[in-house]
Design a protein around this motif. Structure first.
Motif, short mmCIF file in Angstrom:
data_model
loop_
_atom_site.label_atom_id
_atom_site.label_comp_id
_atom_site.label_asym_id
_atom_site.label_seq_id
_atom_site.Cartn_x
_atom_site.Cartn_y
_atom_site.Cartn_z
N ASN A 44 0.83 -1.21 0.00
CA ASN A 44 0.00 0.00 0.00
C ASN A 44 0.86 1.26 0.00
N LEU A 45 1.97 1.25 0.72
CA LEU A 45 2.88 2.40 0.73
C LEU A 45 3.51 2.61 -0.64
N ARG A 46 3.88 1.51 -1.32
CA ARG A 46 4.46 1.60 -2.65
C ARG A 46 3.44 2.17 -3.63
N LEU A 47 2.20 1.70 -3.56
CA LEU A 47 1.14 2.23 -4.42
C LEU A 47 0.87 3.71 -4.13
N LEU A 48 0.94 4.09 -2.86
CA LEU A 48 0.74 5.48 -2.50
C LEU A 48 1.83 6.37 -3.13
N ASP A 49 3.08 5.90 -3.07
CA ASP A 49 4.17 6.66 -3.69
C ASP A 49 3.97 6.78 -5.20
N GLN A 50 3.52 5.70 -5.85
CA GLN A 50 3.26 5.75 -7.29
C GLN A 50 2.15 6.75 -7.61
N ARG A 51 1.09 6.74 -6.81
CA ARG A 51 -0.02 7.66 -7.05
C ARG A 51 0.42 9.11 -6.85
N ARG A 52 1.26 9.35 -5.84
CA ARG A 52 1.75 10.71 -5.62
C ARG A 52 2.61 11.17 -6.79
N ALA A 53 3.42 10.26 -7.35
CA ALA A 53 4.23 10.61 -8.52
C ALA A 53 3.33 10.91 -9.72
N GLN A 54 2.27 10.12 -9.90
CA GLN A 54 1.33 10.38 -10.99
C GLN A 54 0.64 11.72 -10.80
N ILE A 55 0.27 12.03 -9.58
CA ILE A 55 -0.39 13.31 -9.31
C ILE A 55 0.55 14.46 -9.63
N ALA A 56 1.82 14.32 -9.25
CA ALA A 56 2.79 15.39 -9.53
C ALA A 56 2.96 15.57 -11.03
N ALA A 57 3.05 14.46 -11.78
CA ALA A 57 3.21 14.56 -13.24
C ALA A 57 1.98 15.18 -13.88
N LEU A 58 0.80 14.77 -13.44
CA LEU A 58 -0.43 15.33 -14.00
C LEU A 58 -0.60 16.80 -13.63
N THR A 59 -0.18 17.17 -12.44
CA THR A 59 -0.24 18.57 -12.05
C THR A 59 0.67 19.42 -12.93
N HIS A 60 1.87 18.90 -13.20
CA HIS A 60 2.80 19.62 -14.08
C HIS A 60 2.20 19.76 -15.49
N GLU A 61 1.63 18.67 -16.00
CA GLU A 61 1.02 18.70 -17.33
C GLU A 61 -0.16 19.68 -17.37
N ARG A 62 -0.95 19.69 -16.31
CA ARG A 62 -2.08 20.62 -16.24
C ARG A 62 -1.61 22.07 -16.25
N ASP A 63 -0.53 22.34 -15.50
CA ASP A 63 0.00 23.69 -15.46
C ASP A 63 0.53 24.12 -16.83
N GLU A 64 1.19 23.20 -17.54
CA GLU A 64 1.67 23.50 -18.89
C GLU A 64 0.51 23.80 -19.84
N LEU A 65 -0.54 23.00 -19.76
CA LEU A 65 -1.71 23.23 -20.61
C LEU A 65 -2.40 24.55 -20.26
N LYS A 66 -2.42 24.90 -18.97
CA LYS A 66 -3.03 26.17 -18.57
C LYS A 66 -2.24 27.33 -19.17
N LEU A 67 -0.90 27.23 -19.17
CA LEU A 67 -0.09 28.27 -19.79
C LEU A 67 -0.40 28.39 -21.28
N GLN A 68 -0.58 27.25 -21.95
CA GLN A 68 -0.90 27.28 -23.38
C GLN A 68 -2.27 27.90 -23.61
N VAL A 69 -3.22 27.57 -22.78
CA VAL A 69 -4.57 28.13 -22.92
C VAL A 69 -4.52 29.64 -22.70
N ASP A 70 -3.77 30.07 -21.70
CA ASP A 70 -3.64 31.51 -21.45
C ASP A 70 -2.96 32.21 -22.62
N ALA A 71 -1.98 31.53 -23.25
CA ALA A 71 -1.28 32.15 -24.38
C ALA A 71 -2.18 32.22 -25.62
#
Length: 110
Positions: A44-71
């Motif tokens: 469960n701890l390993r899965l939690l770490d994987q999910r946190r990494a996925q959330i960080a990657a998706l957050t970064h991708e979302r921020d990049e897309l928001k910058l593109q939308v703003d541009a």
């Protein structure tokens, strides 16, 4: 009661105690090997770490897309970014421009 002070148990009492003991053993077994038991804790701890990494990657991708939308906001679009998208997506090139195609396999790895 007997002379020693112990009560003589009836078969019904023994059956009740046996069922209670079996239930306690099942609950104890689930606490150790169940889906949220002690043995599954590391997984469960390993899965939690994987999910946190996925959330960080998706957050970064979302921020990049928001910058593109703003541009691309029609009220104040970034002309450089709009030109880049037109050239990339629609293959529109001015007659005096040179296009150099790069193979993604030849790109240096980060």
């Amino acid at each position: 009661m007997t002379r020693e002070g112990h009560r003589i148990e009836s078969p019904k009492d023994r059956l009740t105690q046996g069922i209670a003991l079996a239930l306690l053993l099942v609950l104890g077994g689930l606490a150790i090997v169940g889906p949220s038991g002690l043995l599954a804790w590391g997984d469960n701890l390993r899965l939690l770490d994987q999910r946190r990494a996925q959330i960080a990657a998706l957050t970064h991708e979302r921020d990049e897309l928001k910058l593109q939308v703003d541009a691309l906001n029609p009220k104040h679009a970034d002309p450089d970014f709009v030109g880049e998208l037109i050239r990339r997506d629609l293959n529109v090139v001015h007659p005096d421009e040179v296009v150099i195609l790069l193979d993604p396999a030849d790109q240096p790895r980060k």
